[in-house]
Structures are given as C-alpha cells and as structure tokens.
Write a protein that holds these residues in place. Structure first.
Motif, mmCIF file in Angstrom:
data_model
loop_
_atom_site.group_PDB
_atom_site.id
_atom_site.type_symbol
_atom_site.label_atom_id
_atom_site.label_comp_id
_atom_site.label_asym_id
_atom_site.label_seq_id
_atom_site.Cartn_x
_atom_site.Cartn_y
_atom_site.Cartn_z
ATOM 1 N N SER A 47 -13.110 2.736 0.237
ATOM 2 C CA SER A 47 -13.413 1.314 0.105
ATOM 3 C C SER A 47 -12.574 0.526 1.104
ATOM 4 O O SER A 47 -11.416 0.851 1.372
ATOM 5 C CB SER A 47 -13.131 0.831 -1.318
ATOM 6 O OG SER A 47 -11.757 0.960 -1.622
ATOM 7 N N LEU A 84 -2.356 0.250 -4.023
ATOM 8 C CA LEU A 84 -3.595 0.845 -3.504
ATOM 9 C C LEU A 84 -3.304 2.037 -2.602
ATOM 10 O O LEU A 84 -4.013 3.039 -2.625
ATOM 11 C CB LEU A 84 -4.405 -0.211 -2.758
ATOM 12 C CG LEU A 84 -4.989 -1.337 -3.623
ATOM 13 C CD1 LEU A 84 -5.543 -2.451 -2.753
ATOM 14 C CD2 LEU A 84 -6.061 -0.802 -4.564
ATOM 15 N N SER A 91 -2.528 5.014 -4.703
ATOM 16 C CA SER A 91 -3.586 5.368 -5.644
ATOM 17 C C SER A 91 -4.209 6.731 -5.343
ATOM 18 O O SER A 91 -4.211 7.205 -4.210
ATOM 19 C CB SER A 91 -4.678 4.299 -5.610
ATOM 20 O OG SER A 91 -5.776 4.668 -6.417
ATOM 21 N N ASP A 110 -7.376 7.054 -5.679
ATOM 22 C CA ASP A 110 -8.587 6.652 -4.980
ATOM 23 C C ASP A 110 -8.251 6.361 -3.514
ATOM 24 O O ASP A 110 -7.151 5.902 -3.191
ATOM 25 C CB ASP A 110 -9.191 5.402 -5.611
ATOM 26 C CG ASP A 110 -9.726 5.661 -7.010
ATOM 27 O OD1 ASP A 110 -9.753 6.833 -7.421
ATOM 28 O OD2 ASP A 110 -10.117 4.694 -7.687
ATOM 29 N N HIS A 129 -8.625 4.363 -0.032
ATOM 30 C CA HIS A 129 -8.943 3.022 0.450
ATOM 31 C C HIS A 129 -8.540 2.877 1.911
ATOM 32 O O HIS A 129 -7.634 3.562 2.389
ATOM 33 C CB HIS A 129 -8.196 1.948 -0.352
ATOM 34 C CG HIS A 129 -8.383 2.018 -1.820
ATOM 35 N ND1 HIS A 129 -9.550 1.621 -2.450
ATOM 36 C CD2 HIS A 129 -7.553 2.435 -2.822
ATOM 37 C CE1 HIS A 129 -9.427 1.782 -3.756
ATOM 38 N NE2 HIS A 129 -8.235 2.284 -4.005
ATOM 39 N N SER A 184 -4.994 7.157 1.492
ATOM 40 C CA SER A 184 -5.478 5.901 2.055
ATOM 41 C C SER A 184 -4.808 5.606 3.385
ATOM 42 O O SER A 184 -3.882 6.308 3.808
ATOM 43 C CB SER A 184 -5.232 4.755 1.072
ATOM 44 O OG SER A 184 -5.895 4.993 -0.151
ATOM 45 N N LYS A 200 -4.695 -3.680 -8.590
ATOM 46 C CA LYS A 200 -5.253 -2.351 -8.292
ATOM 47 C C LYS A 200 -6.296 -1.962 -9.340
ATOM 48 O O LYS A 200 -7.371 -1.449 -8.995
ATOM 49 C CB LYS A 200 -4.129 -1.323 -8.252
ATOM 50 C CG LYS A 200 -4.606 0.131 -8.201
ATOM 51 C CD LYS A 200 -3.425 1.083 -8.326
ATOM 52 C CE LYS A 200 -3.872 2.527 -8.540
ATOM 53 N NZ LYS A 200 -4.488 2.740 -9.866
ATOM 54 N N HIS A 201 -5.989 -2.184 -10.602
ATOM 55 C CA HIS A 201 -6.950 -1.843 -11.665
ATOM 56 C C HIS A 201 -8.269 -2.589 -11.473
ATOM 57 O O HIS A 201 -9.343 -2.019 -11.668
ATOM 58 C CB HIS A 201 -6.361 -2.194 -13.036
ATOM 59 C CG HIS A 201 -5.274 -1.275 -13.484
ATOM 60 N ND1 HIS A 201 -5.277 0.070 -13.228
ATOM 61 C CD2 HIS A 201 -4.136 -1.512 -14.193
ATOM 62 C CE1 HIS A 201 -4.197 0.627 -13.745
ATOM 63 N NE2 HIS A 201 -3.487 -0.301 -14.331
ATOM 64 N N GLU A 253 -10.252 -1.273 -8.463
ATOM 65 C CA GLU A 253 -10.828 0.043 -8.705
ATOM 66 C C GLU A 253 -11.784 0.071 -9.896
ATOM 67 O O GLU A 253 -12.189 1.139 -10.358
ATOM 68 C CB GLU A 253 -9.709 1.065 -8.881
ATOM 69 C CG GLU A 253 -8.912 1.240 -7.594
ATOM 70 C CD GLU A 253 -7.802 2.274 -7.653
ATOM 71 O OE1 GLU A 253 -7.286 2.647 -6.579
ATOM 72 O OE2 GLU A 253 -7.450 2.699 -8.769
ATOM 73 N N LYS A 274 -11.603 -1.067 -13.123
ATOM 74 C CA LYS A 274 -11.198 -0.844 -14.506
ATOM 75 C C LYS A 274 -11.275 -2.094 -15.382
ATOM 76 O O LYS A 274 -11.077 -2.018 -16.594
ATOM 77 C CB LYS A 274 -9.794 -0.249 -14.541
ATOM 78 C CG LYS A 274 -9.707 1.131 -13.905
ATOM 79 C CD LYS A 274 -8.296 1.675 -13.909
ATOM 80 C CE LYS A 274 -8.245 3.106 -13.371
ATOM 81 N NZ LYS A 274 -8.675 3.196 -11.977
#
Length: 270
Positions: A5, A24, A27, A29, A31, A59, A247-248, A251, A253
C-alpha cells in the motif's frame, strides 16, 4: 509495488507523524510510506533515526517534500506520486499546528487574528486543499482511506462538560480575563476539521473511500511549544500510542467506525 500500500503521512518527520511512519515501517503488512516533510533534510535525518530503531522491515520509507500551505509544493507532490506510483492508497493528514501562544505574546486584536488565521489556514484550509488535489490518485486505489488527525480538544461534549483540567478552572468576573491554557484557536480549528471529515465521508462514500478523524489522545509532543518533557509531567502519554492507533486504521482494523472521530477507546463524542 502492487502488493504494497502507498501511504502518505504529512508532517511525518516528527511527533505523532514520525511514530505513525515508524509503526507502519515495523508492521507485518508491507507498505511504501511517503514521509512528508517541509524539509527533505529533516526527513532524511528522521529516516536514518527510524532505521536505527527498526532493524528489519518489509516496508520502505521514502522522503517527500510537502508544505501544505504552499500550493506549488502540493502540486509538485501530486505529480511526484502520480509519476512514481500512479495511485495513493492512504492519505494521513497529520500536519498541523497550534498558535494560541501568539495571543499571549501579542495580547491585542492583531494577536487574536494571527492565531486564528494561522490555525485555520494550516489545520483546515490547507488540509482541505491537499486532500482535494490528491483525490484523483486516491480514487485509483482498490482500498482507499483518508485520515484526518484531530484532537480530544475538538469535542464539544468534552469541552462543554469541563472534562479537561484547563477548562475546569474558575473564571473571575470582569474584563480582561486572565490568560488560560484553553487552546481556543487550536480547538476551534480541530472542530472545523471534524466537520471537514464528515463532508469528505459524505462525498466519497459512494466511491468506496473510508474516511476517519483520528483523536490520538493527550500525548507528549512539541505541538504547542510546551515541550514533551513538561507534557509528560502533566500526564501525557508517549506519541507512539498515536502512531499505533493510526496504523490500526491504515491497515483496516477500524473500518466499522468510518465517518466518525475515533480514539483508542472507541468513538469520541462529538
């Protein structure tokens, strides 16, 4: 790039913005985090610090110059994101400021005007201009989100019920009133930002864009020029708490709370 992302964080080199970029970057995830900063030198220094604090990441963090009060800077940013990435998945409107101290330094009508004009220019008008400019890129995302970083001080409910210590002090009769740490220009501008979020939510819901206001809480930043250490002594939390909350939301949440002002506990009263 398609599996990562693209996230732009304005004011990303310091305070809650820096902690957002850091969260981030750390994370699970993946990015591409665009660290927006008025100064590229400060962004590079912040990234060097970040990479010393987070040793491994899926990331990448990219410095990008942006002064949201400068329309030329905004257009240059827009062109740079378009040419490099072709889209923007998440916009975190974090850049902001508090200028109420001007009214103590200049206890005149001119001081009031300067504090309010700058607060609204940065926190509301310039944020709206930046968002408007980037909308075509955001609409190219498959999971677009727009975040506006607001404040607990923006809540009419919180302020009218004197839940904030600085608003609970007794006010003497007569005029002029003694100066208080009421942050009236900042508070008013952030309440305006909440309305701006609500309007963007109304505009973009049909396009599938999720829009939020984020209220990070009372955190030890240098926003009001008071100093992080003094704010900690007053009970302020670590700015990393704000970064974790953002961040939540980035992403996905907190998607159920789109269109609202949210904090770590849930939905902030209006």
């Amino acid at each position: 790039m398609a599996d990562k992302s693209i996230v732009l964080v304005t004011g990303g080199n310091t305070g809650i913005g820096y902690e957002t970029v850091k969260a981030l970057y750390a994370s699970f995830d993946a990015h591409v985090v665009l660290m927006g900063s008025r100064s590229l030198d400060r962004a590079h220094a912040a990234i060097e610090k970040l990479q010393s604090e987070v040793s491994q990441s899926q990331s990448e963090v990219v410095p990008i110059q942006i002064d949201i009060e400068d329309d030329t800077s905004i257009e240059k940013l827009n062109q740079e994101i378009e040419s490099k990435y072709g889209r923007l998945d998440i916009l975190v409107n974090n850049a902001g400021g508090s200028y109420d101290a001007v009214m103590s330094e200049k206890p005149t009508v001119a001081g009031i005007r300067e504090a309010f004009d700058h607060s609204y220019s940065l926190n509301v008008t310039s944020t709206h201009v930046l968002t408007s400019t980037l909308i075509p890129l955001i609409l190219k995302s498959s999971q677009p989100r727009i975040l506006f970083v607001t404040s607990g001080l923006s809540s009419l409910d919180n302020c009218s019920n004197a839940r904030l210590p600085t608003l609970a002090a007794p006010i003497p009769k007569g005029w002029p009133k003694p100066p208080v740490l009421s942050q009236i220009a900042y508070r008013s501008s952030k309440t305006g930002l909440n309305m701006l979020m609500l309007e963007w939510q109304r505009f973009l819901k049909v396009d599938g864009v999720k829009v939020f206001c984020i209220s990070p809480g009372f955190l030890a930043t240098n926003l009001a020029g008071i100093g992080a250490e003094k704010l900690r002594q007053m009970g302020a939390g670590d700015p990393s708490l704000g970064g974790a909350l953002i961040k939540h939301v980035v992403e996905g949440k907190r998607d159920a709370d789109a269109g609202k002002v949210i904090n770590a506990q849930g939905v902030q009263p209006w």
